[in-house]
Design a protein around this motif. Sequence first.
Motif: not given
Length: 186
Positions: A131-132, A152, A148, A170, A164, A11, A166-167
């Motif tokens: 998404i970052c 996913r 992505g 970020r 999601t 990542a 975690e994104e």
Amino acid sequence: MQPRPPVPADAPVPAEASAAPPAEGAPADHAVGLAHFNSLPFAAAEAAFLECCGSLRWAHRMAAHRPYPDLGALLAASDEAGYDLAADDIAEALAAEPAPCLHHDAPRAAHLALRAAHAAYESRFGHTFVICLDAYTPAQHVDQVLAGIRVRMEHEVDEERAVTAEELRRLARSRIVELITAGPGQ
């Protein structure tokens, strides 16, 4: 508190969003912006945090824990508040997220492909794809978003929920860095 999911080794993490403090004697470019932000009235700070993450609970917690001594502490607090979000808080944050989009000059085929991919993702998971993209150049964004979504879409619902979240964390970190480095009046 929810357990912290592991971050995939591959990542990308934007260098400017690193929680590490500046090296000894290095200038803190963000110090003025952070000082200004720490001095904002509660409602203004909460509103600014809502622009970073659409969860009112997250924004309230972040505004309430000011002042932050440095950017690293602010980003660590952001992560901690993000890990503590309940499913309803994440749903609220997702509802405030715009879907990643293309520049209007991008080819029509790219716009159609992206729209179709977003529709398939939203149909499967019930929310906007997030998404970052900080680690990528704007020219790479469409490929990264489409890749992505493709990867996913294979996730189980629980796995995608963790990815999601975690994104979102970020994205919040990235937006906080932008907010603080922009400084007062920007």
